[in-house]
Design a protein around this motif. Structure first.
Motif, PDB file in Angstrom:
ATOM      1  N   UNK A  27      48.589  39.843  49.215  1.00 50.88           N
ATOM      2  CA  UNK A  27      48.297  39.323  50.549  1.00 50.88           C
ATOM      3  C   UNK A  27      48.403  37.805  50.457  1.00 50.88           C
ATOM      4  N   UNK A  28      49.309  37.249  51.217  1.00 58.54           N
ATOM      5  CA  UNK A  28      49.538  35.792  51.237  1.00 58.54           C
ATOM      6  C   UNK A  28      49.739  35.229  49.834  1.00 58.54           C
ATOM      7  N   UNK A  29      50.485  35.954  49.010  1.00 59.69           N
ATOM      8  CA  UNK A  29      50.848  35.457  47.692  1.00 59.69           C
ATOM      9  C   UNK A  29      49.864  35.719  46.575  1.00 59.69           C
ATOM     10  N   UNK A  30      48.753  36.364  46.855  1.00 59.52           N
ATOM     11  CA  UNK A  30      47.765  36.682  45.817  1.00 59.52           C
ATOM     12  C   UNK A  30      47.611  38.190  45.688  1.00 59.52           C
ATOM     13  N   UNK A  31      47.411  38.652  44.466  1.00 59.02           N
ATOM     14  CA  UNK A  31      47.158  40.079  44.239  1.00 59.02           C
ATOM     15  C   UNK A  31      45.739  40.381  44.703  1.00 59.02           C
ATOM     16  N   UNK A  32      45.619  41.354  45.583  1.00 56.85           N
ATOM     17  CA  UNK A  32      44.294  41.720  46.088  1.00 56.85           C
ATOM     18  C   UNK A  32      43.841  43.092  45.597  1.00 56.85           C
ATOM     19  N   UNK A  33      44.796  43.935  45.240  1.00 58.54           N
ATOM     20  CA  UNK A  33      44.452  45.257  44.718  1.00 58.54           C
ATOM     21  C   UNK A  33      45.505  45.648  43.688  1.00 58.54           C
ATOM     22  N   UNK A  34      45.053  46.302  42.612  1.00 56.87           N
ATOM     23  CA  UNK A  34      45.990  46.697  41.561  1.00 56.87           C
ATOM     24  C   UNK A  34      45.546  47.984  40.886  1.00 56.87           C
ATOM     25  N   UNK A  35      46.540  48.809  40.576  1.00 55.08           N
ATOM     26  CA  UNK A  35      46.338  50.039  39.811  1.00 55.08           C
ATOM     27  C   UNK A  35      47.492  50.152  38.832  1.00 55.08           C
ATOM     28  N   UNK A  36      47.197  50.562  37.614  1.00 54.20           N
ATOM     29  CA  UNK A  36      48.241  50.794  36.616  1.00 54.20           C
ATOM     30  C   UNK A  36      48.069  52.220  36.127  1.00 54.20           C
ATOM     31  N   UNK A  37      49.037  53.066  36.437  1.00 56.70           N
ATOM     32  CA  UNK A  37      49.006  54.474  36.059  1.00 56.70           C
ATOM     33  C   UNK A  37      49.726  54.599  34.720  1.00 56.70           C
ATOM     34  N   UNK A  38      48.963  54.743  33.651  1.00 54.67           N
ATOM     35  CA  UNK A  38      49.528  54.779  32.305  1.00 54.67           C
ATOM     36  C   UNK A  38      50.150  56.138  32.010  1.00 54.67           C
ATOM     37  N   UNK A  39      51.155  56.124  31.152  1.00 54.37           N
ATOM     38  CA  UNK A  39      51.840  57.362  30.783  1.00 54.37           C
ATOM     39  C   UNK A  39      50.918  58.388  30.145  1.00 54.37           C
ATOM     40  N   UNK A  46      42.186  46.843  39.055  1.00 58.70           N
ATOM     41  CA  UNK A  46      41.762  45.460  39.175  1.00 58.70           C
ATOM     42  C   UNK A  46      42.481  44.517  38.237  1.00 58.70           C
ATOM     43  N   UNK A  47      41.727  43.518  37.751  1.00 56.80           N
ATOM     44  CA  UNK A  47      42.294  42.477  36.891  1.00 56.80           C
ATOM     45  C   UNK A  47      43.013  43.062  35.684  1.00 56.80           C
ATOM     46  N   UNK A  48      42.405  44.058  35.022  1.00 57.13           N
ATOM     47  CA  UNK A  48      43.011  44.646  33.825  1.00 57.13           C
ATOM     48  C   UNK A  48      44.344  45.312  34.135  1.00 57.13           C
ATOM     49  N   UNK A  49      44.481  45.891  35.319  1.00 57.78           N
ATOM     50  CA  UNK A  49      45.746  46.510  35.713  1.00 57.78           C
ATOM     51  C   UNK A  49      46.846  45.463  35.834  1.00 57.78           C
ATOM     52  N   UNK A  68      50.406  48.621  53.486  1.00 58.82           N
ATOM     53  CA  UNK A  68      48.971  48.410  53.630  1.00 58.82           C
ATOM     54  C   UNK A  68      48.290  48.532  52.277  1.00 58.82           C
ATOM     55  N   UNK A  69      47.210  47.805  52.122  1.00 57.62           N
ATOM     56  CA  UNK A  69      46.400  47.911  50.915  1.00 57.62           C
ATOM     57  C   UNK A  69      44.969  48.197  51.343  1.00 57.62           C
ATOM     58  N   UNK A  70      44.233  48.678  50.408  1.00 59.24           N
ATOM     59  CA  UNK A  70      42.846  49.032  50.684  1.00 59.24           C
ATOM     60  C   UNK A  70      41.944  47.884  50.260  1.00 59.24           C
ATOM     61  N   UNK A  71      40.719  48.178  49.932  1.00 57.24           N
ATOM     62  CA  UNK A  71      39.770  47.142  49.533  1.00 57.24           C
ATOM     63  C   UNK A  71      40.264  46.388  48.309  1.00 57.24           C
ATOM     64  N   UNK A  72      39.879  45.130  48.220  1.00 61.11           N
ATOM     65  CA  UNK A  72      40.268  44.284  47.097  1.00 61.11           C
ATOM     66  C   UNK A  72      39.529  44.703  45.830  1.00 61.11           C
ATOM     67  N   UNK A  73      40.256  44.787  44.716  1.00 60.33           N
ATOM     68  CA  UNK A  73      39.618  45.041  43.426  1.00 60.33           C
ATOM     69  C   UNK A  73      40.063  44.015  42.376  1.00 60.33           C
ATOM     70  N   UNK A  74      40.737  42.952  42.812  1.00 60.84           N
ATOM     71  CA  UNK A  74      41.178  41.873  41.934  1.00 60.84           C
ATOM     72  C   UNK A  74      40.425  40.615  42.348  1.00 60.84           C
TER      73      UNK A  74
END
Length: 109
Positions: A27-39, A46-49, A68-74
């Motif tokens: 959102x406006x150039x900043x990561x607001x939500x992140x998920x990393x689905x590992x193999x 969040x930050x770790x993702x 669309x994104x949901x609630x911020x976790x970063x």
């Protein structure tokens, strides 16, 4: 990712790398939500993702605006997350240089 930050873009950056698939919502150039689905079936959020997604250093990237994104976790800025990923890469290189080489050849008697 730095281009998205500089352009202050909003949307979804999907990263496929050898470890899995990352979904980074901007959102406006900043990561607001992140998920990393590992193999292996685990999920980082969040930050770790974000850090894990950029830690690999290679992959395929696709950006989709109007996602669309949901609630911020970063809770860190993108520049801080990229610096942490780079620090971890450097740390891994230093550790691997200190480790003795592993001989994988079978001993024949």
């Amino acid at each position: 990712s730095q281009t998205l930050a500089l352009a202050r873009r909003s949307g979804l950056l999907v990263i496929h790398n050898p470890n899995g698939k990352a979904l980074l919502y901007f959102r406006s150039g900043e990561v607001v939500q992140a998920e990393f689905l590992l193999n292996d079936g685990n999920i980082l959020i969040g930050n770790e993702a974000v850090i894990a997604a950029f830690h690999q250093g290679e992959g395929h990237f696709a950006f989709r605006s109007k996602c669309d994104h949901h609630e911020s976790n970063v809770n860190l800025q993108l520049s801080e997350l990229l610096l942490e990923a780079a620090r971890r890469i450097d740390e891994n290189v230093r550790i691997s240089k200190r480790m003795p080489a592993v001989n994988t050849a079978e001993n024949s008697d």
